[in-house]
Every structure is written in structure tokens, then in C-alpha cells.
Design an enzyme around this catalytic site. Structure first.
Site, PDB file in Angstrom:
ATOM      1  N   ALA A  45     -18.943  11.764  -2.023  1.00 52.18           N
ATOM      2  CA  ALA A  45     -17.868  10.777  -2.001  1.00 52.18           C
ATOM      3  C   ALA A  45     -18.136   9.665  -3.012  1.00 52.18           C
ATOM      4  O   ALA A  45     -19.273   9.228  -3.195  1.00 52.18           O
ATOM      5  CB  ALA A  45     -17.732  10.187  -0.605  1.00 52.18           C
ATOM      6  N   ARG A  46     -17.068   9.218  -3.652  1.00 46.18           N
ATOM      7  CA  ARG A  46     -17.182   8.143  -4.633  1.00 46.18           C
ATOM      8  C   ARG A  46     -16.749   6.848  -3.944  1.00 46.18           C
ATOM      9  O   ARG A  46     -15.566   6.513  -3.880  1.00 46.18           O
ATOM     10  CB  ARG A  46     -16.304   8.438  -5.844  1.00 46.18           C
ATOM     11  CG  ARG A  46     -16.649   7.597  -7.054  1.00 46.18           C
ATOM     12  CD  ARG A  46     -15.936   8.138  -8.286  1.00 46.18           C
ATOM     13  NE  ARG A  46     -16.446   7.519  -9.485  1.00 46.18           N
ATOM     14  CZ  ARG A  46     -16.044   6.317  -9.936  1.00 46.18           C
ATOM     15  NH1 ARG A  46     -15.160   5.636  -9.245  1.00 46.18           N
ATOM     16  NH2 ARG A  46     -16.540   5.827 -11.056  1.00 46.18           N
ATOM     17  N   TYR A  47     -17.735   6.127  -3.438  1.00 44.49           N
ATOM     18  CA  TYR A  47     -17.451   5.005  -2.555  1.00 44.49           C
ATOM     19  C   TYR A  47     -16.703   3.868  -3.243  1.00 44.49           C
ATOM     20  O   TYR A  47     -15.900   3.181  -2.611  1.00 44.49           O
ATOM     21  CB  TYR A  47     -18.763   4.489  -1.942  1.00 44.49           C
ATOM     22  CG  TYR A  47     -19.523   5.575  -1.225  1.00 44.49           C
ATOM     23  CD1 TYR A  47     -18.969   6.188  -0.102  1.00 44.49           C
ATOM     24  CD2 TYR A  47     -20.751   6.030  -1.690  1.00 44.49           C
ATOM     25  CE1 TYR A  47     -19.640   7.208   0.552  1.00 44.49           C
ATOM     26  CE2 TYR A  47     -21.430   7.051  -1.039  1.00 44.49           C
ATOM     27  CZ  TYR A  47     -20.870   7.637   0.079  1.00 44.49           C
ATOM     28  OH  TYR A  47     -21.527   8.648   0.720  1.00 44.49           O
ATOM     29  N   GLU A  48     -16.961   3.656  -4.522  1.00 51.51           N
ATOM     30  CA  GLU A  48     -16.253   2.608  -5.251  1.00 51.51           C
ATOM     31  C   GLU A  48     -14.747   2.858  -5.224  1.00 51.51           C
ATOM     32  O   GLU A  48     -13.954   1.926  -5.051  1.00 51.51           O
ATOM     33  CB  GLU A  48     -16.752   2.531  -6.700  1.00 51.51           C
ATOM     34  CG  GLU A  48     -18.129   1.930  -6.858  1.00 51.51           C
ATOM     35  CD  GLU A  48     -18.152   0.434  -6.577  1.00 51.51           C
ATOM     36  OE1 GLU A  48     -17.087  -0.211  -6.664  1.00 51.51           O
ATOM     37  OE2 GLU A  48     -19.223  -0.097  -6.264  1.00 51.51           O
TER      38      GLU A  48
ATOM     39  N   HIS B 113       0.863  -1.183   0.000  1.00 50.76           N
ATOM     40  CA  HIS B 113       0.000   0.000   0.000  1.00 50.76           C
ATOM     41  C   HIS B 113       0.893   1.224   0.000  1.00 50.76           C
ATOM     42  O   HIS B 113       1.927   1.258   0.672  1.00 50.76           O
ATOM     43  CB  HIS B 113      -0.889   0.025   1.247  1.00 50.76           C
ATOM     44  CG  HIS B 113      -1.371   1.407   1.600  1.00 50.76           C
ATOM     45  ND1 HIS B 113      -0.752   2.181   2.579  1.00 50.76           N
ATOM     46  CD2 HIS B 113      -2.373   2.169   1.104  1.00 50.76           C
ATOM     47  CE1 HIS B 113      -1.363   3.347   2.663  1.00 50.76           C
ATOM     48  NE2 HIS B 113      -2.343   3.369   1.783  1.00 50.76           N
TER      49      HIS B 113
END
Length: 414
Positions: free
Chosen positions: A363-366, A210
Site C-alpha cells: 500500500a502507498r500510504y502517502e 469529496h
């Protein structure tokens, strides 16, 4: 350009004695001065090229920049521009490095003589490329989400950038205040740009990585507050000490180029941050992590973050190449799925980036939940067998190691 730089550099020399004194000195001294000017010209050209390289690579990015190109060109000295172009370059370089591993895995698996096809026709190879999703948000900005799924090497790989602006939500503002940020005013315009990636490999012998590097600006009544944050960390399923040393040493080199104290400070910060508190264990073998970096100045801080981001490929891709063909079986796969469950727990419960994203309007949760693995597993009261490879990993997750033995080195030299 070079003539002007040389002239300016030569004028600089005049401040330390004047041209007449230089002319009257020994020839070696004069030559040294000329070489000095040439070196200054060379370094200035390198600096100019470094500043321009982000501007000149639009065609190489995964998608069109979020900010209009003409605006980026107009504001090339603005830190918002520099950061956006840097993260787009890092995204593209990392995605292509991962795709290269997928392409080579396919070529190694299938030879031409193994394929039943007409040699006069084009052979369609399986799609092991990133799906590129460019999105925008009404309040301001957007992002580019790149996801590869079900590859031969990577079960799921996500490399995202976001460049967003708007009014800082109360929950996000409160979260920042808990870290010591003092904002004066209710209306808090903000700008945030960052690159974030999580790679979940198929082979349990290849670790997950990460990384995230970001830049924030918040406008309050007193002006603009800015800072950088980020880090890179490694989450193996099976412990390989050589891999851990290589990973940490690569990050240390990136840190040392800017400040010799950075690695030790940010390594400890990483160990402390990536802790699954309710389990009493770290998520992985660490790396570096930092937040709220606003010293010594904006350009120096940006240069440091850039070096860290550029260290991702040399820290990780050699580990992929080393282990992607290692043998494994059902037992190793089940352990990998259990450890991925721990990864999910940390990201959903503790990760500040996930919380900030979910608190942000529209917010763009994907994209925010891109970091979650394609497959994971939870097993009630699971305990690894004593003295097993799984138990060896857990001992390190319970007690983080000084992988580069810096504490021992310091003790011997004290």
C-alpha cells in the site's frame, strides 16, 4: 463507417414490412422512415465517438496511463480499459479546473503595474499547480497522485487515480464478504480502478468536496464478479442552503438520466454512510453514495458512473467561485479547523476505501492518506453557541435534510 451504419439501419427497417411495403406507402411515411434511419446513424455516430473519446486523449492526461498504451488500444472494449481511461480523463479535467481557480486568484491579486519587473523579461508566476506523482507497485498496477498544497484558493487538494491488480488480501476479502460478496476459493485475483479526490479550501466559506468512483473485478472458481461503487458529497463549514440545493440538484440530474429512483436511494445511502457514529453526526450535507452496483448490465452501470463523475465540476466549481473571496476572520478559521478534525476522525475510523487501501499489500500510504487536511484541530468538549451560524450547521448534521423537498412533492402527488 457511416455508410455501413446506414446500410445496417436500413436492413433493420426491412424486418418490419420489407422495402416493397415501405416503397408503396405514403410519401410522408417513407420520409419518416428515411429520417428514422438518419437519426439512427446520428445516434450510432455519437455512441462511437463516446466510446472513442477516452482513447483519443492520452496527451491531455496528467501522466502516462498505468496500463501500457498498446495494451489499452488492443483491449479498448474491455471494461478495465474503459474505466482506466475514464478516470484519467476525470482526473485531468478536475485538476485543470482547480488550477484555473488558482491562476485567476493570482491574476486578481497582482496587476502588472503592481509588479516590479523588467517588461522585457519573462515574469515567473508562483507555482499553484498540481504535483504529479506516477507510481507503480510490484504486485501489479499503480496510480497517479496529484496534490496541490498552500494555494491561494485551496489549502490542500488531492486528486488520485489507482489501477491495481493482484491477489485479494484476506482482510479485504472479509470486508467484502460482510457486504454480501460470496467468493469461492482462497486465491482471489482482483482488479480495481478508481478516481478519488478531496479538496480542502482555504476560505471557510467554501465547502470541502469529496468524490470517489471505482470499479472492481474479483476472480473466483465460478468466474468473474464485477461491480461499481462511488459517490460525491459536500462538507461545508458554514451552511448555505442555496449551495446545498445546487449541489444536490446537479447530482439528481446525473442520476435521473439513468434511473429516476437512483437519487433518492443513493442520497439516503450517503447520509447513512458518512456518519461519525461516535459523535452522532454526519460529516457534511450529503450527496450520493452507492456500492456493489452491477445492474442492469455492465455498460449501463459504467455509463451511470461516468455521468456522476462528470457532474463533479458543475456541482462544485460554481460554489468555489461564489465564495472564495468571502470575508472571514480568526473565529471562522478556528471552526473550520475543528470541523476538519471531524473529517479526519471519519476517514481514519470508518471509511471503507481507506481501510481497503491500508489492507492492500504494498500500500502507498502517502496516496491513501492524501484525503487528510493540511491543518486540523481538536478542542476538548467544544460546543457551538446556541443560534450561531456554527450551531445552524450542526443542526443539519444531526438531522439530514431533504434538500430538494422530494418527500413533500411525493406526498402532494400521492
Amino acid at each position: 463507417m457511416s455508410y455501413k451504419i446506414a446500410l445496417r439501419s436500413f436492413k433493420t427497417l426491412s424486418y418490419v414490412g420489407g422495402y416493397k411495403k415501405i416503397r408503396e406507402r405514403h410519401l410522408k411515411t417513407h420520409c419518416a422512415a428515411v429520417i428514422g434511419v438518419g437519426y439512427m446513424v446520428y445516434k450510432q455516430q455519437q455512441t462511437n465517438q463516446a466510446e472513442m473519446k477516452e482513447i483519443m486523449q492520452f496527451k491531455n492526461y496528467m501522466a502516462e496511463p498505468i496500463t501500457p498504451v498498446n495494451q489499452l488500444e488492443k483491449n479498448r472494449d474491455d471494461m478495465k480499459t474503459q474505466m482506466e481511461l475514464m478516470i484519467m480523463r476525470i482526473q485531468a479535467e478536475f485538476c485543470r479546473a482547480l488550477e484555473k481557480e488558482e491562476d485567476e486568484a493570482w491574476l486578481e491579486e497582482k496587476r502588472d503595474e503592481d509588479l516590479d519587473y523588467d517588461s522585457d523579461l519573462f515574469v515567473p508566476y508562483p507555482d499553484a499547480k498540481f504535483r504529479v506523482d506516477r507510481w507503480t507497485r510490484k504486485e501489479g498496477g499503480g496510480g497517479i497522485t496529484c496534490v496541490l498544497q498552500d494555494g491561494r484558493v485551496f489549502e490542500k487538494a488531492g486528486v488520485n487515480i489507482s489501477v491495481v491488480s493482484g491477489k485479494l488480501p484476506p482482510a479485504a476479502a472479509q470486508q467484502m464478504r460482510t457486504r454480501g460478496k460470496n467468493f469461492d476459493g482462497k486465491e482471489l485475483p482482483f482488479f480495481a480502478a478508481g478516481v478519488s479526490a478531496v479538496i480542502h479550501p482555504r476560505n471557510p466559506m467554501v465547502p470541502t468536496i469529496h468524490f470517489n468512483y471505482r470499479y472492481f473485478e474479483v476472480q473466483d472458481k465460478n468466474g468473474v464478479q464485477w461491480w461499481f461503487g462511488g459517490g460525491t458529497d459536500l462538507t461545508p463549514y458554514y451552511l448555505n442552503e442555496e449551495d446545498a440545493v445546487h449541489f444536490h440538484l446537479t447530482l439528481k440530474h446525473a442520476c435521473d438520466a439513468h434511473d429516476k429512483s437512483y437519487y433518492s436511494r443513493f442520497k439516503k445511502w450517503c447520509d447513512d454512510y458518512f456518519t461519525i457514529t461516535h459523535r452522532g453526526e454526519r460529516r457534511g450535507v450529503g450527496g450520493i453514495f452507492f456500492d456493489d452496483v452491477d445492474q442492469p448490465d455492465q455498460q449501463s452501470a459504467f455509463s451511470f458512473v461516468t455521468s456522476c463523475a462528470e457532474a463533479v465540476i458543475p456541482s462544485y466549481i460554481p460554489l468555489v467561485q461564489k465564495h472564495k473571496d468571502d470575508p472571514y476572520g480568526y473565529h471562522e478559521r478556528q471552526w473550520q479547523l475543528l470541523r476538519r478534525g471531524r473529517y479526519v476522525e471519519f476517514n481514519l475510523i470508518y471509511d471503507r476505501g481507506t481501510k481497503f487501501g491500508l489492507f492492500t499489500p504494498e500500500a502507498r500510504y502517502e496516496s491513501i492518506l492524501m484525503s487528510l487536511p493540511l491543518n486540523a484541530k481538536w478542542e476538548y468538549m467544544h460546543e457551538p453557541t446556541a443560534n450561531s451560524p456554527e450551531h445552524k450547521l450542526m443542526s443539519v448534521l444531526k438531522e439530514p435534510r431533504d434538500w430538494l423537498q422530494l418527500d413533500q412533492t411525493h406526498a402532494r402527488t400521492s
